[in-house]
Design a protein around this motif. Structure first.
Motif, PDB file in Angstrom:
ATOM      1  N   THR A 120       0.895  -1.227  -0.098  1.00  0.00           N
ATOM      2  CA  THR A 120       0.006   0.045   0.174  1.00  0.00           C
ATOM      3  C   THR A 120       0.847   1.155  -0.093  1.00  0.00           C
ATOM      4  O   THR A 120       0.413   2.115  -0.644  1.00  0.00           O
ATOM      5  CB  THR A 120      -0.879   0.007   1.321  1.00  0.00           C
ATOM      6  N   GLU A 124       1.129   4.208  -2.832  1.00  0.00           N
ATOM      7  CA  GLU A 124       0.720   5.364  -2.600  1.00  0.00           C
ATOM      8  C   GLU A 124       2.118   6.410  -2.820  1.00  0.00           C
ATOM      9  O   GLU A 124       1.790   7.589  -3.508  1.00  0.00           O
ATOM     10  CB  GLU A 124       0.272   5.778  -1.037  1.00  0.00           C
ATOM     11  N   TRP A 145     -10.106  -3.013  -1.770  1.00  0.00           N
ATOM     12  CA  TRP A 145     -10.156  -1.442  -2.045  1.00  0.00           C
ATOM     13  C   TRP A 145      -8.827  -1.219  -2.807  1.00  0.00           C
ATOM     14  O   TRP A 145      -8.506  -0.170  -3.465  1.00  0.00           O
ATOM     15  CB  TRP A 145      -9.619  -0.733  -0.846  1.00  0.00           C
ATOM     16  N   LEU A 146      -7.881  -2.536  -2.961  1.00  0.00           N
ATOM     17  CA  LEU A 146      -6.607  -2.215  -3.817  1.00  0.00           C
ATOM     18  C   LEU A 146      -6.702  -1.962  -5.125  1.00  0.00           C
ATOM     19  O   LEU A 146      -6.032  -0.944  -5.478  1.00  0.00           O
ATOM     20  CB  LEU A 146      -5.855  -3.534  -3.452  1.00  0.00           C
ATOM     21  N   SER A 148      -8.815   0.070  -6.581  1.00  0.00           N
ATOM     22  CA  SER A 148      -9.263   1.405  -6.619  1.00  0.00           C
ATOM     23  C   SER A 148      -7.960   1.997  -6.397  1.00  0.00           C
ATOM     24  O   SER A 148      -7.840   3.134  -7.269  1.00  0.00           O
ATOM     25  CB  SER A 148     -10.360   1.541  -5.931  1.00  0.00           C
ATOM     26  N   LEU A 149      -7.176   1.960  -5.512  1.00  0.00           N
ATOM     27  CA  LEU A 149      -5.996   2.379  -5.200  1.00  0.00           C
ATOM     28  C   LEU A 149      -5.095   2.636  -6.337  1.00  0.00           C
ATOM     29  O   LEU A 149      -4.662   3.614  -6.806  1.00  0.00           O
ATOM     30  CB  LEU A 149      -5.435   1.952  -3.721  1.00  0.00           C
ATOM     31  N   CYS A 150      -4.881   1.323  -6.935  1.00  0.00           N
ATOM     32  CA  CYS A 150      -3.824   1.371  -7.965  1.00  0.00           C
ATOM     33  C   CYS A 150      -4.174   2.013  -9.357  1.00  0.00           C
ATOM     34  O   CYS A 150      -3.476   2.518  -9.807  1.00  0.00           O
ATOM     35  CB  CYS A 150      -3.679  -0.353  -8.431  1.00  0.00           C
ATOM     36  N   LYS A 152      -6.355   4.634  -9.108  1.00  0.00           N
ATOM     37  CA  LYS A 152      -5.964   6.142  -8.760  1.00  0.00           C
ATOM     38  C   LYS A 152      -4.619   6.661  -8.883  1.00  0.00           C
ATOM     39  O   LYS A 152      -4.444   7.673  -9.382  1.00  0.00           O
ATOM     40  CB  LYS A 152      -6.543   6.347  -7.344  1.00  0.00           C
ATOM     41  N   MET A 153      -3.644   5.757  -8.382  1.00  0.00           N
ATOM     42  CA  MET A 153      -2.376   6.326  -8.515  1.00  0.00           C
ATOM     43  C   MET A 153      -1.549   5.985  -9.983  1.00  0.00           C
ATOM     44  O   MET A 153      -0.539   6.052  -9.886  1.00  0.00           O
ATOM     45  CB  MET A 153      -1.608   5.362  -7.445  1.00  0.00           C
TER      46      MET A 153
END
Length: 244
Positions: A120, A124, A145-146, A148-150, A152-153
């Motif tokens: 994570t 980030e 949630w991973l 979505s985070l990937c 987004k970044m």
């Protein structure tokens, strides 16, 4: 009338109590399975029957076999050292220091990163170049949630089978996710090809996956009943049309 051969005497079997042994039957249907087997089978059926929200359903869309094999082959080149190897390295270094020598640490090794908190942080910080997520993490909330985070970044990610395969990369039983932050120059071309394939299948299709619900697949009997009702309705509609 069929003539009986006197050389072969007829000996019909008698299956009454205490007589001939009954033939073996397949009793699989009547076996009382262990509780863990029953639970995993019931869970699999429930997953088919119940409506599954898109956030969880996306984990059923895994990377194809060939691409996954290539990805795991690349990741396996950067496996971290085992406990035995680490002990041997530290022992050798301690011997050098004991003799008054100086240990050359060398360059920091390029290794596969694992551990959900570590990955994570790498995502980030946009340091991860490719992230592989296991499709069968339990509870799923650990990684739901991973993706979505990937996205987004802007980090390429892929969902692969399975957590035990990812675990073997890092000498563990299981691993929820693994990542590569850099590779050697000779592997850069392979990584670029993988990233392109992964982006096409996951990052670029994120919006499509975000809208797709899963489940809602009923059993054979239920489907047959529904089809029968649909045929009856169609028949009634056709009859009403003819009357009009």
């Amino acid at each position: 009338k069929k003539v009986a051969n006197p050389l072969f005497e007829s000996r019909p079997k008698n299956f009454s109590i205490g007589a001939d042994i009954l033939p073996k039957r397949d009793l699989t249907r009547f076996v009382k399975w262990p509780e863990y087997v029953r639970l995993q089978r019931q869970k699999a059926i429930l997953k088919l029957r119940l409506k599954v929200p898109p956030a969880i359903n996306q984990f059923t869309k895994v990377l194809d076999k060939n691409t996954a094999t290539q990805a795991l082959k690349l990741f396996s080149k950067y496996r971290p050292e085992t406990q035995v190897e680490k002990k041997a390295r530290l022992t050798a270094a301690a011997d050098v220091v004991a003799k008054g020598g100086k240990v050359d640490q060398g360059k920091k090794p390029i290794l596969v990163k694992y551990g959900i908190n570590h990955i994570t942080a790498l995502i980030e910080a946009k340091k991860a170049q490719l992230v592989l997520i296991a499709h069968d993490v339990d509870p799923i909330e650990l990684v739901v949630w991973l993706p979505s985070l990937c996205r987004k970044m802007g980090v390429p990610y892929a969902i692969v089978k399975s957590k035990s395969r990812l675990g073997t990369l890092v000498h563990k039983k299981t691993a929820t996710a693994v990542a590569l932050t850099e590779v050697k120059p000779e592997d850069k071309q392979d990584l670029a090809a993988l990233v392109t394939a992964v982006k096409e299948n996951f990052n670029d299709k994120f919006e499509e996956h975000r809208r797709q619900w899963g489940g809602g697949i009923m059993g054979k009997k239920s489907q047959a009943r529904t089809a029968k009702k649909a045929r009856a309705v169609a028949k009634e509609a056709a009859k009403a049309k003819r009357i009009v």
